[in-house]
Design an enzyme around this catalytic site. Structure first.
Site, PDB file in Angstrom:
ATOM      1  N   ARG A   1      -3.839  40.770  29.220  1.00 29.15           N
ATOM      2  CA  ARG A   1      -4.461  39.582  29.809  1.00 29.15           C
ATOM      3  C   ARG A   1      -5.361  38.894  28.780  1.00 29.15           C
ATOM      4  O   ARG A   1      -5.610  39.432  27.710  1.00 29.15           O
ATOM      5  CB  ARG A   1      -5.255  39.950  31.075  1.00 29.15           C
ATOM      6  CG  ARG A   1      -6.244  41.093  30.797  1.00 29.15           C
ATOM      7  CD  ARG A   1      -7.516  41.001  31.544  1.00 29.15           C
ATOM      8  NE  ARG A   1      -8.270  39.829  31.207  1.00 29.15           N
ATOM      9  CZ  ARG A   1      -8.994  39.687  30.086  1.00 29.15           C
ATOM     10  NH1 ARG A   1      -9.023  40.634  29.156  1.00 29.15           N
ATOM     11  NH2 ARG A   1      -9.673  38.592  29.864  1.00 29.15           N
ATOM     12  N   GLY A   2      -5.848  37.696  29.176  1.00 27.12           N
ATOM     13  CA  GLY A   2      -6.607  36.885  28.223  1.00 27.12           C
ATOM     14  C   GLY A   2      -5.632  35.888  27.621  1.00 27.12           C
ATOM     15  O   GLY A   2      -4.524  36.278  27.200  1.00 27.12           O
ATOM     16  N   ALA A   3      -6.023  34.609  27.603  1.00 27.81           N
ATOM     17  CA  ALA A   3      -5.062  33.556  27.248  1.00 27.81           C
ATOM     18  C   ALA A   3      -4.373  33.782  25.890  1.00 27.81           C
ATOM     19  O   ALA A   3      -3.137  33.822  25.824  1.00 27.81           O
ATOM     20  CB  ALA A   3      -5.768  32.198  27.297  1.00 27.81           C
TER      21      ALA A   3
ATOM     22  N   ASN B   1     -10.883  28.144  33.471  1.00 31.24           N
ATOM     23  CA  ASN B   1     -11.249  29.491  33.007  1.00 31.24           C
ATOM     24  C   ASN B   1     -11.434  30.356  34.252  1.00 31.24           C
ATOM     25  O   ASN B   1     -11.318  29.887  35.393  1.00 31.24           O
ATOM     26  CB  ASN B   1     -12.522  29.446  32.147  1.00 31.24           C
ATOM     27  CG  ASN B   1     -12.777  30.774  31.452  1.00 31.24           C
ATOM     28  OD1 ASN B   1     -11.871  31.338  30.822  1.00 31.24           O
ATOM     29  ND2 ASN B   1     -13.972  31.323  31.573  1.00 31.24           N
ATOM     30  N   LYS B   2     -11.719  31.617  34.029  1.00 37.05           N
ATOM     31  CA  LYS B   2     -11.822  32.590  35.111  1.00 37.05           C
ATOM     32  C   LYS B   2     -12.660  32.081  36.276  1.00 37.05           C
ATOM     33  O   LYS B   2     -13.703  31.470  36.067  1.00 37.05           O
ATOM     34  CB  LYS B   2     -12.404  33.891  34.536  1.00 37.05           C
ATOM     35  CG  LYS B   2     -12.592  35.028  35.508  1.00 37.05           C
ATOM     36  CD  LYS B   2     -11.350  35.370  36.302  1.00 37.05           C
ATOM     37  CE  LYS B   2     -10.138  35.698  35.463  1.00 37.05           C
ATOM     38  NZ  LYS B   2      -8.872  35.693  36.229  1.00 37.05           N
TER      39      LYS B   2
ATOM     40  N   ASP C   1      -8.723  28.999  29.478  1.00 33.09           N
ATOM     41  CA  ASP C   1      -7.282  29.232  29.622  1.00 33.09           C
ATOM     42  C   ASP C   1      -6.462  27.967  29.398  1.00 33.09           C
ATOM     43  O   ASP C   1      -5.307  28.030  29.008  1.00 33.09           O
ATOM     44  CB  ASP C   1      -6.977  29.826  30.998  1.00 33.09           C
ATOM     45  CG  ASP C   1      -7.421  31.281  31.032  1.00 33.09           C
ATOM     46  OD1 ASP C   1      -8.623  31.531  31.221  1.00 33.09           O
ATOM     47  OD2 ASP C   1      -6.565  32.156  30.809  1.00 33.09           O
TER      48      ASP C   1
ATOM     49  N   GLN D   1     -13.271  42.074  34.956  1.00 33.15           N
ATOM     50  CA  GLN D   1     -13.063  42.015  33.494  1.00 33.15           C
ATOM     51  C   GLN D   1     -14.388  42.123  32.742  1.00 33.15           C
ATOM     52  O   GLN D   1     -14.445  42.632  31.627  1.00 33.15           O
ATOM     53  CB  GLN D   1     -12.359  40.702  33.109  1.00 33.15           C
ATOM     54  CG  GLN D   1     -10.898  40.611  33.503  1.00 33.15           C
ATOM     55  CD  GLN D   1     -10.711  39.966  34.852  1.00 33.15           C
ATOM     56  OE1 GLN D   1     -11.574  40.054  35.724  1.00 33.15           O
ATOM     57  NE2 GLN D   1      -9.584  39.326  35.052  1.00 33.15           N
TER      58      GLN D   1
HETATM   59  O1  MRU Z   1      -7.013  36.545  34.416  1.00 35.08           O
HETATM   60  P1  MRU Z   1      -7.451  36.818  33.004  1.00 35.08           P
HETATM   61  O2  MRU Z   1      -8.254  38.055  32.868  1.00 35.08           O
HETATM   62  O3  MRU Z   1      -6.279  36.757  32.047  1.00 35.08           O
HETATM   63  O4  MRU Z   1      -8.402  35.592  32.659  1.00 35.08           O
HETATM   64  C1  MRU Z   1      -8.902  35.492  31.354  1.00 35.08           C
HETATM   65  C2  MRU Z   1      -9.944  34.455  31.204  1.00 35.08           C
HETATM   66  O5  MRU Z   1     -10.205  33.669  32.097  1.00 35.08           O
HETATM   67  C3  MRU Z   1     -10.608  34.374  29.870  1.00 35.08           C
HETATM   68  O6  MRU Z   1     -11.910  33.914  30.009  1.00 35.08           O
HETATM   69  C4  MRU Z   1      -9.812  33.397  29.010  1.00 35.08           C
HETATM   70  O7  MRU Z   1      -8.475  33.778  28.927  1.00 35.08           O
HETATM   71  C5  MRU Z   1     -10.368  33.271  27.659  1.00 35.08           C
HETATM   72  S1  MRU Z   1      -9.875  34.677  26.718  1.00 35.08           S
HETATM   73  C6  MRU Z   1     -10.176  34.629  25.181  1.00 35.08           C
END
Ligand code: MRU
Length: 339
Positions: free
Chosen positions: A51-53, A233-234, A223, A182
């Site tokens: 996970r994470g963009a 974002n999250k 994201d 997270q």
């Molecule tokens: O659902 P996730 O855990 O993949 O969401 C991730 C986020 O929202 C992060 O803040 C975002 O991807 C930035 S990561 C460098």
């Protein structure tokens, strides 16, 4: 808790598989898995094992290169690549990376280039963000934006770690980040590994932290960012931005150019992923609400661009007016290529 290893490998090419760190098991267990089929690649992304963009972009890129070798039939391969591309909809990095690999003659070389670039972009981003962090800064962050979220050095968390390495001694207030934690599981873990002083709080404590804990700034990742600066974002990020504006606290977003979607005029166009109700009705597998409760579980929200003080990118810090400064980012030469 197992002894933290010195290095966590988020994603790696392994010849006949893509190896990934199963982030669902952290912080209790550090375990790497191997994905070899489209089903395994898709599941790893959908379940947030990866996970994470930026990290899902790198993983998807390797995944598609792997599938090209495994699936001879062009039509079957195209369908498999589409499954990877669509595994999660909000982070633009996944579709961007898959499209880049699909357009390349040597798909593996392109995936490796995407990974290498991510590492150098994260480094440049952390150096660019350093100037925004005062000495002894009290920083609030949300979700996880560290090395395991990018397969590089991290975005927002990369900036924080750079500040620590520069001797600025930041103290980070970490939102636990409901519903999948997270912040608690991953960010607190990565900050501790980097030797950064941190305090964990429930998401609802952000307001009083800004009111009573002398928070100097908020920094988060992203994201997908539209041309006007609207930032997905999250879930919970938008609320933080409103709170920061109310308290007169700068609100920064750290993200590479690959997270900017220049085709979107505003955040209204961003597809927000909605996830399973069980993520909300249960906590660690234990039911906490009536099983038939109606649930709204958006994984992301969209912060209006006017609430973002500045963006930190590998090209430097970008300030308003975003409808002018963000499109000019698109015109910059590919990162690492000298003009
Ligand atoms: O659902 P996730 O855990 O993949 O969401 C991730 C986020 O929202 C992060 O803040 C975002 O991807 C930035 S990561 C460098």
């Amino acid at each position: 808790m197992s002894t933290p290893p010195t290095e966590l490998i988020a994603v790696a090419w392994d010849g006949d598989a893509v190896t990934y760190l199963d982030q669902r098991r952290l912080p209790h267990e550090v375990r790497h898995e191997r994905a070899r089929t489209v089903e395994e690649i898709e599941a790893a992304i959908k379940t947030l094992a990866v996970r994470g963009a930026p990290a899902i972009g790198v993983f998807g890129a390797y995944g598609v290169a792997l599938l090209r070798d495994a699936i001879a039939d062009d039509e079957h391969f195209a369908l498999a690549a589409r499954r990877v591309r669509d595994a999660r909809p909000t982070a633009v990095n996944l579709a961007w990376a898959v499209d880049r690999v699909l357009a390349a003659e040597d798909m593996l070389a392109e995936a490796q280039a995407i990974h290498r670039e991510q590492i150098s972009m994260d480094k440049a981003m952390s150096e660019a963000g350093l100037a925004l962090i005062p000495k002894n800064a009290r920083i609030l962050t949300h979700c996880n934006t560290g090395p395991i979220a990018t397969a590089g050095g991290g975005t927002a968390l990369g900036v924080i770690v750079a500040a620590q390495r520069a001797g600025k001694k930041p103290h980070v207030f970490v939102d636990e980040t409901r519903p999948l934690l997270q912040g608690a599981r991953l960010t607190y873990f990565e900050l501790r590994q980097a030797g950064v002083d941190a305090t964990l709080q429930v998401d609802g404590a952000a307001a009083i932290a800004m009111q009573r804990k002398q928070i100097d700034l908020v920094i988060v990742g992203a994201d997908r960012i539209a041309r006007n600066g609207d930032t997905a974002n999250k879930i919970g990020t938008y609320g933080l931005a409103v709170l920061a504006a109310h308290h007169g606290i700068p609100f920064y977003v750290a993200a590479p150019r690959s997270t900017f979607d220049f085709s979107m005029r505003s955040g209204d166009e961003i597809h927000i992923e909605e996830r399973a109700p069980e993520e909300v009705t249960a906590f660690g597998g234990t039911p906490v609400a009536p099983p038939d409760a109606k649930v709204y579980n958006p994984a992301f929200d969209v912060t209006p661009g006017h609430l973002v003080t500045a963006f930190v990118t590998e090209y430097g810090v970008i300030e308003p007016p975003y409808p002018e400064t963000i499109p000019s980012l698109e015109l910059r030469p590919r990162f690492g290529v000298l003009t």
